[in-house]
Motif scaffolding. Structure first.
Motif, mmCIF file in Angstrom:
data_model
loop_
_atom_site.group_PDB
_atom_site.id
_atom_site.type_symbol
_atom_site.label_atom_id
_atom_site.label_comp_id
_atom_site.label_asym_id
_atom_site.label_seq_id
_atom_site.Cartn_x
_atom_site.Cartn_y
_atom_site.Cartn_z
ATOM 1 N N GLN A 1 -55.358 -18.187 28.897
ATOM 2 C CA GLN A 1 -56.631 -18.603 29.402
ATOM 3 C C GLN A 1 -56.748 -19.841 30.516
ATOM 4 O OE1 GLN A 1 -58.984 -16.539 30.108
ATOM 5 N NE2 GLN A 1 -60.567 -17.890 30.773
ATOM 6 N N GLN A 2 -55.642 -20.557 30.105
ATOM 7 C CA GLN A 2 -55.591 -21.497 31.106
ATOM 8 C C GLN A 2 -55.206 -21.210 32.339
ATOM 9 O OE1 GLN A 2 -53.250 -24.832 29.216
ATOM 10 N NE2 GLN A 2 -53.790 -24.095 27.509
ATOM 11 N N LEU A 3 -54.454 -20.244 32.367
ATOM 12 C CA LEU A 3 -53.588 -19.628 33.524
ATOM 13 C C LEU A 3 -54.545 -18.871 34.199
ATOM 14 C CD1 LEU A 3 -50.035 -18.499 32.308
ATOM 15 C CD2 LEU A 3 -50.643 -20.638 33.931
ATOM 16 N N ASP A 4 -55.502 -18.057 33.455
ATOM 17 C CA ASP A 4 -56.498 -17.030 34.119
ATOM 18 C C ASP A 4 -57.427 -18.096 34.742
ATOM 19 O OD1 ASP A 4 -58.604 -15.226 34.607
ATOM 20 O OD2 ASP A 4 -59.430 -15.466 32.772
ATOM 21 N N LEU A 5 -57.835 -19.432 34.370
ATOM 22 C CA LEU A 5 -58.654 -20.332 35.154
ATOM 23 C C LEU A 5 -58.057 -20.869 36.275
ATOM 24 C CD1 LEU A 5 -60.493 -21.804 31.936
ATOM 25 C CD2 LEU A 5 -61.374 -19.975 33.571
#
Length: 236
Positions: free
Chosen positions: A80-84
């Protein structure tokens, strides 16, 4: 510490399903690699691996971990860090795969494929307004959890199932996920990844409030229809 710039991105990100025919440039791919290298695990002792590669003509970030409760939660938190991060870079992202391993990849030894992020140049708007999120309302009697739950409520999840649940106990926030009935075969692992995604949002909200959170597994009282996942100890 997570990148503070991720916090506002939570309230506008969306899954992108329409992509341009323009391939990712070498500069964009290098930026993706830098973001992958910068991720922060929730549980440092959990093994994971991320692989940027192509599959069926698309660029994807494949996520691998041990198929355990904490392994899957940790992977969701990381991805999710990469998604953001990639949303902020102007790239489209789509949670993809639903736990089915593509035939053309080989997981690292000791790890199994969990899910991937499809990435590319978007052919639709990257952002949306809060009222456009199709999410259940979070209900809690604890005022201290309201801001936390609002940010977690906006997290993406498989079939929009939103399986996570939080309870407060002093400086501890216990994290749970809903037990599954007939959907267990489809959503079991994905809902653990989903809980990690929501925890990424939760930790960003705590950081925004000037607090730090450390995750650990510990004993917690049972809750009907809920499976205990982990506990966040909050300081500040």
């Amino acid at each position: 510490m997570l990148n503070p710039a991720f916090y506002p991105a939570m309230f506008e990100r969306k899954s992108i399903r329409k992509y341009s025919d323009t391939p990712l440039s070498e500069e964009q791919l290098e930026q993706v690699k830098r973001e992958i290298a910068a991720v922060t695990p929730l549980l440092p002792n959990e093994k994971f691996a991320l692989e940027l590669n192509t599959s069926k003509g698309d660029w994807r970030i494949f996520g691998y971990c041990e198929n355990t409760t904490l392994g899957n939660v940790n992977l969701g938190y990381i991805l999710q860090q990469l998604d953001l991060a990639l949303h902020l870079q102007g790239l489209g992202r789509l949670w993809f795969g639903f736990g089915r391993k593509p035939s053309d990849i080989t997981p690292p030894k000791g790890l199994t494929y969990a899910i991937c992020l499809k990435i590319g140049n978007p052919a639709e708007d990257l952002t949306r307004e809060i009222h456009e999120f199709d999410r259940k309302q979070s209900v809690t009697p604890d005022e201290h959890l309201i801001a936390l739950l609002e940010s977690a409520r906006l997290a993406p999840s498989a079939m929009n199932s939103q399986p996570w649940h939080f309870t407060a106990d002093g400086d501890n926030i216990h994290v749970w996920r809903q037990k599954l009935g007939l959907k267990k075969l489809i959503l079991d692992r994905m809902n653990l990844v989903d809980t990690g995604i929501a925890l990424c949002h939760a930790v960003l909200a705590l950081q925004r409030a000037g607090k730090t959170a450390t995750a650990k597994a510990c004993a917690a009282d049972t809750i009907d229809d809920m499976q205990y996942v982990c506990t966040l100890t909050v300081d500040g």
